[in-house]
Structure formats: structure tokens, C-alpha cells
Design an enzyme around this catalytic site. Sequence first.
Site, PDB file in Angstrom:
ATOM      1  N   ASP A  70     -57.096 -13.214  -0.945  1.00  0.00           N
ATOM      2  CA  ASP A  70     -56.863 -13.536   0.457  1.00  0.00           C
ATOM      3  C   ASP A  70     -55.639 -14.450   0.530  1.00  0.00           C
ATOM      4  O   ASP A  70     -55.086 -14.864  -0.493  1.00  0.00           O
ATOM      5  CB  ASP A  70     -58.101 -14.185   1.099  1.00  0.00           C
ATOM      6  CG  ASP A  70     -58.099 -13.995   2.623  1.00  0.00           C
ATOM      7  OD1 ASP A  70     -57.028 -13.670   3.187  1.00  0.00           O
ATOM      8  OD2 ASP A  70     -59.156 -14.165   3.248  1.00  0.00           O
TER       9      ASP A  70
HETATM   10  C1  BGC Z   1     -57.934 -13.748   6.373  1.00  0.00           C
HETATM   11  C2  BGC Z   1     -57.956 -12.294   5.985  1.00  0.00           C
HETATM   12  C3  BGC Z   1     -56.699 -11.600   6.418  1.00  0.00           C
HETATM   13  C4  BGC Z   1     -55.512 -12.347   5.842  1.00  0.00           C
HETATM   14  C5  BGC Z   1     -54.180 -11.702   6.149  1.00  0.00           C
HETATM   15  C6  BGC Z   1     -56.651 -14.414   5.972  1.00  0.00           C
HETATM   16  O1  BGC Z   1     -56.567 -15.695   6.497  1.00  0.00           O
HETATM   17  O2  BGC Z   1     -59.027 -14.392   5.785  1.00  0.00           O
HETATM   18  O3  BGC Z   1     -59.087 -11.682   6.524  1.00  0.00           O
HETATM   19  O4  BGC Z   1     -56.725 -10.263   6.005  1.00  0.00           O
HETATM   20  O5  BGC Z   1     -55.516 -13.668   6.341  1.00  0.00           O
HETATM   21  O6  BGC Z   1     -53.844 -11.810   7.461  1.00  0.00           O
END
Ligand code: BGC
Length: 757
Positions: free
Chosen positions: A284
Site C-alpha cells: 500500500d
Molecule cells: C489506500 C489504498 C489505495 C492507495 C492508492 C492508500 O492510502 O489504503 O486503498 O489503493 O492509497 O491510492
Amino acid sequence: MRNIKRRICFLTLVLGFSTFVRSQETIEAVEQLLSQMTLDEKIGQLNLLTPGGGIATGSVVSENVEAKIKAGQVGGLFGVSGPEKVRQAQKIAIENSRLKIPLLIGSDIIHGYKTTFPIPLGTAASWDVGLIQKMAETAAKEATADGINWNFSPMVDIARDPRWGRIAEGAGEDPYLGSAIAKAMIKGYQGSDLSAPNTMMATVKHLALYGAAEAGRDYNTVDMGRLKMYNQYLPVYKAAVDAGVGSAMTSFNDIDGVPASGNKWLITDLLRNQWGFEGFVVSDYTSVNEMIAHGLGDLQTVSALALNAGLDMDMVGEGFLTTLKQSVAEGKITEVAITEACRRILTAKYKLGLFDDPYRYSDESRPAKDILTDGNRSLAREAAKRSFVLLKKQEDILPLKKKSKIALIGPLANNKNNMLGTWAPTGDPQLSVPVLEGFKNVAPKAKISYAKGANITDDPDLAQRANVFGTRVEIDERPSAVLLKEALDLSKEADVVVAVVGEASEFSGEAASRTDISLPKSQKRLLRELAKTGKPLVIVLMSGRPLTIAEELELPASILQVWHPGVEAGNAIADVVFGDYNPSGKLTATWPRNVGQIPVYHSMKNTGRPIEGDNFQKFKSNYLDVENTPLLPFGHGLSYTDFSYSNIQLNKDEIEQGESISVSVEVSNTGAYDGEEVVQLYLRDVVRTVTPPMRELKGFKKIFLKKGETKTVELTLRPEDLKFYNAALEFVAEPGEFEVFVGTDATADLKTSFRLK
Ligand code: BGC
């Protein structure tokens, strides 16, 4: 007939053979490419960067992205969209990097692309997996038209704590329903051919247990025993793997003391070795770097930890880019491990058809044809009205007559900014239909007056925090008494009052946990005062989570829960309020009486000291101050009509291991409207070697019944529905008695039982 069969057989063989040939070709091509790559180039593929423009959910946005692509230091980008921009980015990779490797182009398409559908917790409440698959297909068609080939969805995290803001993004509390929805979404996004120009690769996220963050505070630690993990929390991720999901995203939380992005047990032992996942794993947003703050070491240490754990791609953080080479030199990781990660990423690019044509998703003529079409918008309207849950029916207030004199009141009654809900960065709030407009569209002959009545909240701190992605909470500077008076004056003149209240979009979502999940005080007061007018009252409730509404439930009002309904919000709400569609949604997460009851969910265990009934009993498992039952159970949802259940039957009293069993029940529409009902089946394994939940959802069917009609509904329990993970973590069904409950929600009491030999 025989000829047809032969032809089908032949076709299956040909298709099977061509898939085999294609995967052989992919393997050979990937190996060929790998053999030409330097260590730096292999490391380069393991980085996902964002040049900005999207929502930066961490503090970092990547720099010098163009130079990095040219230097072969980028495997994929996100936060870039539009066929021209994507073409430009691919062009840099193809024309300026040594090996001309195309880029993955990712995005968060959580509930629709530009045609925004209801938040996922809402679409789940439709219990309509066919519809959910169609939404995912539509999202894929729109997103690929805009250059995107990789989606960071579905989010499948089981959530049993409504304080956690991201409960809005998933399917709720239940692994059985969650698994069915995950499969439908993956099928919708990926189709049967990932290389088709209108399909994209899906990502199951967030592996794992992210929804179980302690105290519902986002990113918090998770501490969970293996049995609970295997039986309750992990099946959804496994279902996604079984459905052929192309990639997986690790979560921010730690599990047994090791953050998911560096957790070898999770990524390698469980996901790859036990479940057979063949795709690639992405971290993530900066979650590799965050292991420094978790307390596991410096950037080089945590990056090596992540790679050794089996993580393939580093989102935004650049720890892989800047430290892996040194770790190879120091013997902390092997080049073999890097090659393996690179192999998985290249394979995904082949599967997407990017090596055949890197500009496959850069067709400039597509956006105008495929995005925000009338058809897509009508699907959004359909999806929204099917996601609404009638929480309470007060006499026959609903549906409203189309000629009524209506006072439409509330901070969300004439508002565009909160209709899309959280995590809709690709949608445009200005395109959404406010409730007032929807009412006028659907009931042009109604006399509608509007007043705001109250601010969403009068707390400036909460307002400011909800306004991070634009103005969601506009504070009206007029004194609250003035706002209220205006609403009450209009209400007194009307036949009926419709109050549209609830949470602003960004009261839920990422980093939007709340310890108090009731309505803001300003709105509670508004509802109380509206009820006092004695006019028939309809409360249209918007939220991204279950709320504590014990007080509002006592008001003499009908309550329709509409989540954040998406781009067609107002039209869909009007469709239901005026009876063009009879609501059929059902809650997929239990609504607690108060925050102190959390977690409360339908598959809780009995304990050794269960209470009988609802009354307090000393030395039994209950509270002094509130009963054990929730405010609204899982599966709850009313209709303008009424349904009754009778005559539950099994096709056998006893079955062998490996056998299925059929349950049938008669469902009658006994009310005054045609309507749909979600028939739900719950199972209780009465005796087994590890304590069973009191009941678990193990089947459902959504049916349509004309008024006065009765149907026999059949549901099948498959052998795996009787299985659970035992103390040795073996997936088994143990002999003995099983109780079956069928009905309209998780409190169903129509019951029968059978024995498993
Ligand atoms: C979130 C994810 C997301 C990623 C990219 C993160 O903060 O937890 O779910 O896909 O950002 O935007």
C-alpha cells in the site's frame, strides 16, 4: 444433440489449448526479456510511482517521474489518466528506456469510474451479485477508455467495527456474502480475457485483516488468533484468489507483530504457497517505508524485509529503488528474489496485452463513447435504488403520492458535494443529482419547498477535517435557530416532511474513523423538532457506515438508509420515496445500539454463559446498561409490502460427508405491493471441536414476488458450507447436528435441522 456436444467439446479443447499456448508464449517471452535485464532494470520494474494529480493518501508524491521512466526505474504509475496522458507516459517508456517495457497504469476505481455508483457498503446491501458484476464491468469499460489497465479494487476487508471509516469501502461484516461479492467484482473488472481493451486487472486489498484495526482507528495494530483469521477474516481474500485476481495489495497494519508488507507468513506461506496465488503483490501507499515507524529498522532493512517476505512492488515509497541493490551486494537479499518479483510483474504486463500493444488503452476516441453514457448513468440509478434499506416503516407514510405538498428539509437535501461518497476521486461531485432535483424530476406535480434546517455539523473542527478533498461541509453562517425556524415553518405548511440528513462523504473513508457514530447534534435536534410538528415524517439517512440511531428510531418516522448513493443520488431516492421502486436492500453490517457494544455482529459466539431472552441476568454474558441484541440486525431491511415465511423443508434428514443438502421454504408476499425479498439462510453447527458461532450466513437468494404471490425458494448447502478450520487449521466438516434457519434477517427463527454422518 450429439453433434452439438461434440462441437462444444472441440471448442473447449481448442480454447484450452490456445490458453495453454498463450501462457507458454508468455512464459517464454518473460524469460527472454529477463535474460536481457540488468539488476538495476529488474529493480526498476518493482516501483509504482505517482506523479501527483490523484489523491496522495500518504504525504509523498513521486518526483522526477519522467527521468525515472527513461532510466527504467518505473514499473507502473497511478494518478495518471486520459488516453493522451497515458499514451505520453507509455511513449516515454517505449521510446526512451533501453528495454521498452510498457507501464502498468493503476487507479482506485472503488465504486465506479466517472459514473459513480453507490459506496461499496451500499452496493453490497443490494445482495445482487449480478448487478455488482455489471457495475464492475461498466467501471472497467470507462476506466480502460481513459487509459487505466489496473484497478486497486475490490477492497474485501471484513469490517465489524463501524467506527472504522473504511467500512464504507467494503461489503460489511460477513465472509460468505463478502466472498460472493469479491468474486463478482473481479469477474466484472477482469472479464474472461485480461488483454481485451475493455478489461483491467483487479487487486484484492488489503491483505490482510485491515478491517480489524484495534478500536476502529485507521492503520492501527491487529491482534487476532489464527482460528478467527481462518474462519472469519481470511476467506474473502482466498475467494478473490480463487476467482483469479491478478494482483494483491498488502495492508498497513501489522499481524502478529509484523506489518503486512514485510510479513513472509502472509505473503509467501499463506497467499502463495497455501492458496496458490500466481499474481503479483503490491504494497500500500508507502507501507514499506512505514515499517520504519512501526519500529522494524531503517529503510534498507525494511525494504529487504519486504522483498524477502515476497512483496513484488513498492508503492510510492522508493525504498526498493534506492536500497535493494545495496542489499544484494551485502548479501541481505538475493538477485534471484528480485528476478522472481520482476518476473511476476512482467507476466502481468504480458497478460494485459501491453507487450503486443503498449497503446492498447490509449484510444482517444473511446472516452466520448464509453464514459458517463446514458446507459451507465441509468445503471447507477438502478444500483442506487437497489442499495437503499428501509430501516423503519411508520404506518403507511411511504411511498409518497406524487402530488403531495412536501417540505424537503436537511443539510443533504439540496447538496451535490456529498452524493458520491468517499473514495470517488475519479468522479465529479458537480455531475451528481441532488435530492431536490430528483424529486422534481420524478414528481413534477408535487409541491416541493426546501430548507436546509441545520448544518451537517456545527463543529468547525469536524467540518474542516471532512473538507480535505474539497468542500463537503459548508457551514451556513445564519444562526442555527434561524435555520431551524425556516424548516419548521415550511413543514407546518406541508402534507409530509422529508428530512435528508446524515454524514458528509468524508466522515467515513480512509483516515476517517469516529468514536461517536451518531448523527451530529445539529441534525439530531432538527429531527426532534420536525417530529414534534406532528406531520408525517420520512428520514432519508446518508452515511458511509452503520450509525447509532437509537433515538431517531424512536421518532414517529419512516427511515430510508441510502448510504452515499453516487451520481444519480436524487433520482434514485425519488424513485424509491415515490414508489416507482419498492426498496429491497438489506444491511450487511450490524447496527449497534451504542458504541460500547462494538463489535456486535451476527456470527457471534454463544459463550459459556449465554442469557435467555433479552432481560439482564446476573453472572451471564450481558451488560448492566444495554441489551445484547443490536439495534438493527445483519440482513435487516423492510419493504413497502410484507413477506411471510413458512414450511421449511430439507430434502434429507441425514447426509454423508461430501454431500449437498437442499433447503426449501415458502415465501409469501402478504402486503399491498409487488416487491423483492432477500431470502437468507443461516447455519448453526451445534457441536464441534472448536466453539461455533451461534449462526452464520450460508446462503441467500433475491426473489421477486407479486402481491399475494407465494413462491417456494430452494437454497443449497454445499459440502464446503459445513466446513470450518479446526484447531489444527484443517478445513473440515465434523459429524453431528446442524440447525438451519431461513428468514428475512439474521434473527430468522424458522428452523429445521439435519445430521452429518
Ligand atoms: C489506500 C489504498 C489505495 C492507495 C492508492 C492508500 O492510502 O489504503 O486503498 O489503493 O492509497 O491510492
